[in-house]
Design an enzyme around this catalytic site. Structure first.
Site, short mmCIF file in Angstrom:
data_model
loop_
_atom_site.label_atom_id
_atom_site.label_comp_id
_atom_site.label_asym_id
_atom_site.label_seq_id
_atom_site.Cartn_x
_atom_site.Cartn_y
_atom_site.Cartn_z
CD GLU A 245 -3.06 -1.29 2.06
OE1 GLU A 245 -3.12 -0.45 2.97
OE2 GLU A 245 -3.91 -2.20 1.93
CD GLU B 30 -3.64 -6.50 3.34
OE1 GLU B 30 -2.43 -6.28 3.19
OE2 GLU B 30 -4.40 -5.80 4.05
#
Ligand SMILES: *[C@@H]1O[C@H](CO)[C@@H](O)[C@H](O)[C@H]1NC(C)=O
Ligand SMILES: *[C@@H]1O[C@H](CO)[C@@H](O)[C@H](O)[C@H]1NC(C)=O
Ligand SMILES: *[C@@H]1O[C@H](CO)[C@@H](O)[C@H](O)[C@H]1NC(C)=O
Ligand SMILES: *[C@@H]1O[C@H](CO)[C@@H](O)[C@H](O)[C@H]1NC(C)=O
Ligand SMILES: *[C@@H]1O[C@H](CO)[C@@H](O)[C@H](O)[C@H]1NC(C)=O
Ligand SMILES: *[C@@H]1O[C@H](CO)[C@@H](O)[C@H](O)[C@H]1NC(C)=O
Length: 526
Positions: free
Chosen positions: A266, A370
């Protein structure tokens, strides 16, 4: 004469079927039923402990003309196996006919799995040895759902008990003091090795970093808004690239050879002020230049040119922009195999983000790396027995795979009753919840939703075309396996029951009844 031969053959055929039935009855002894427990959340969990755990009946080849169905639903079943026979005509009461076409193939699948986080390992370790064995078998052995994909956080993330890196010695640009953490040795490596040992398939493992050591960053902290000091090509970037190499080398020394890495978990998080857990900020252009100047060459120079390097590792709403930026550089692009996506903002991002990215960059795979339920307040963190969460997993997987995604990686493989441990209390749900006090663990409906894909849609299989009338939001996807079997997964999220027909032009029609709130996997050999 022909009539005689025909009747002999048909008699033989009958015996063969009988023989098969015996085999099938015998092999059904390899399944064990779910020990159901309801927590008043609509559906139930399957309880496992040191002496008992449900097992999935194995998927053995059956003769042409027959098919196998595994069903899970809100009310009764967990990967419950039944058989049927193809018909020459579709059901008269069907609500739709879905026809497969093996000649039209899409992406090749990488696989399905979850992450070996510190939290997962801490929870597994909190059980007795026998219960640990049952937990790992549930995920990785032939009696379980046979995961093949595993993600490994490089050093700490929020699902750790504290922030740490592999080299917290300021100024150690040569990484002389680089070393794996006690968490790797106690909570990750032993379970990865155990999972590999009990697996009949190969594990596809990839690493992801959350943050560089604080001393390498402009905010001198693993959390909050911050980036590496300097510019790509500079000494901090070179050291950070070498950190990946050292991680791969250290895991290899423990017998764990990774398949891939993502360049950063991220990258957008570390651009947010006061971001509360480990993060490091990158723009797409910075990631591109780091890969071209530092990471790509470091991997190549150290014999890791085969490592599948993935970019993004973040929400799909950043696509295709992020990929366009990174792949604008052939120097970066040549080192990159794929694009990793997280599910968190999927509900506000149309799937065209995925399909348009695939169309622009057909040589780069897309992998979901994820996902977890319970991350959005105020909905509960852990909800024991939520069928809705199983549906949200299956819904997202089907949406993804129908838009070129090659596999789907769940987040923590096991969490505690609170949804942790997590040092910033960012608790979430997991397909397996551990209750250490009772030496029990609970297999959530999400676990079985994952199983409908992970056990049957094998690495290397290809998604194939399946077409039919729109049946009230029914979601469906079909795959051709290496052994010439066809696997079809169907999700029905509605309150209704019904019948659909699956059509294989070579074999005929499957008359498939589906119940409300169900997931089915149908398999046949061609
Ligand atoms: C484990 O669960 C089974 C099935 O519910 C039960 O019969 C058994 O007593 C439990 N074992 C332990 C050690 O609690
Ligand atoms: C399909 O199944 C339904 C319900 O089980 C049954 O009524 C129908 O006759 C079947 N059709 C065929 C063609 O087998
Ligand atoms: C698929 O390809 C085979 C071999 O080329 C051909 O015989 C068959 O008709 C094709 N099937 C469809 C549905 O197009
Ligand atoms: C490595 O760690 C040792 C022990 O903490 C320390 O004395 C040494 O200065 C460190 N070396 C570097 C290069 O950071
Ligand atoms: C696992 O990987 C090894 C080495 O690449 C390969 O030889 C073997 O066929 C693979 N096994 C399976 C089940 O894919
Ligand atoms: C890192 O930032 C957090 C949150 O602002 C703060 O509590 C912590 O003390 C900082 N750590 C260091 C080493 O500065």
């Amino acid at each position: 004469m022909f009539k005689l031969i025909e009747s002999i053959f048909s008699a033989l055929n009958k015996y063969f079927l009988l023989f098969l039935l015996v085999l099938v009855t015998k092999s059904s002894s390899d399944s064990l039923p779910c020990d159901q427990r309801s927590y008043g959340q609509g559906s139930y969990v399957c309880v496992c402990n040191s002496t008992y755990c449900d097992r999935v009946e194995s998927n053995v080849p059956i003769p042409k003309g027959r098919y196998t169905v595994y069903t899970s639903n809100k009310d009764g079943y967990r990967l419950h196996k039944t058989y049927g026979q193809f018909n020459s005509t579709p059901s008269t009461t069907n609500k739709g006919i879905f026809t497969i076409n093996k000649n039209v193939t899409y992406q090749t699948m990488i696989g399905f799995g979850g992450a070996f986080t510190d939290a997962a390992g801490i929870n597994i370790a909190s059980l007795s040895t026998e219960a640990q064995e049952n937990l790992l078998k549930s995920y990785y052995s032939p009696e379980g759902i046979e995961y093949t994909v595993g993600r490994i956080p490089m050093a700490s993330c929020d699902f750790s008990t504290h922030p740490y890196s592999y080299d917290d010695h300021p100024g150690d640009f040569m990484l002389q003091n680089f070393s794996l953490a006690v968490e790797d040795l106690k909570y990750k490596i032993p379970y990865i090795i155990a999972a590999q040992k009990m697996n009949k398939r190969n594990l596809t493992l990839f690493g992801s970093p959350w943050s560089a050591p604080a001393w390498m960053k402009d905010n001198q902290n693993m959390t909050g808004k911050g980036s590496l000091i300097g510019q790509p090509g500079g000494k901090y970037y070179k050291t950070w690239a070498q950190y990946f190499v050292r991680f791969l080398q250290e895991y290899s020394k423990h017998g764990i050879d990774l398949w891939g890495i993502t360049a950063q978990n991220e990258p957008s998080d570390g651009k947010l002020p006061n971001f509360k857990f480990q993060a490091m900020g990158w723009t797409a252009a910075q990631q591109r230049d780091f890969i071209a100047l530092d990471l790509g060459p470091a991997l190549e120079k150290n014999g890791f040119q085969y490592i599948k390097l993935m970019i993004l590792d973040d929400a799909r709403f950043l696509l295709p922009y992020w990929a366009e930026q990174v792949f604008s550089s052939p120097e970066a692009s040549k080192y990159i195999s794929g694009i990793a996506v997280h599910w968190y903002e999927d509900f506000i991002t149309p799937t065209i983000a995925l399909s348009s990215t695939h169309q622009k960059f057909p040589d780069k795979f897309i992998l979901a790396t994820e996902a977890c339920a319970g991350s959005i307040l105020p909905f509960g963190k852990v909800i024991l027995g939520s069928w809705e969460r199983a549906e949200s997993y299956a819904h997202d997987i089907l949406q993804d795979v129908n838009n070129w995604v090659t596999g789907w990686t769940d987040w923590n493989i096991a969490l505690d009753m609170e949804g942790g441990p997590n040092w910033v209390k960012n608790f979430v749900d997991s397909p397996i919840i551990v209750n250490a006090k009772k030496d029990e663990f609970y297999k959530q409906p999400m676990f079985y939703a994952m199983g409908h894909f992970s056990k049957f849609v094998l690495p290397g299989s290809k998604r194939i075309d399946i077409r039919g009338s729109e049946v009230d939001g029914l979601q469906i996807s079909a795959f051709l396996q290496g052994d010439n079997s066809i696997v079809v997964v169907i999700l029905n999220r509605s309150e209704n029951d019904g019948i659909i027909s699956l059509h294989d032009p070579e074999l005929g029609y499957i008359n498939l009844s589906y119940s409300k709130h169900s997931i089915q996997t149908v398999i046949w050999w061609t």
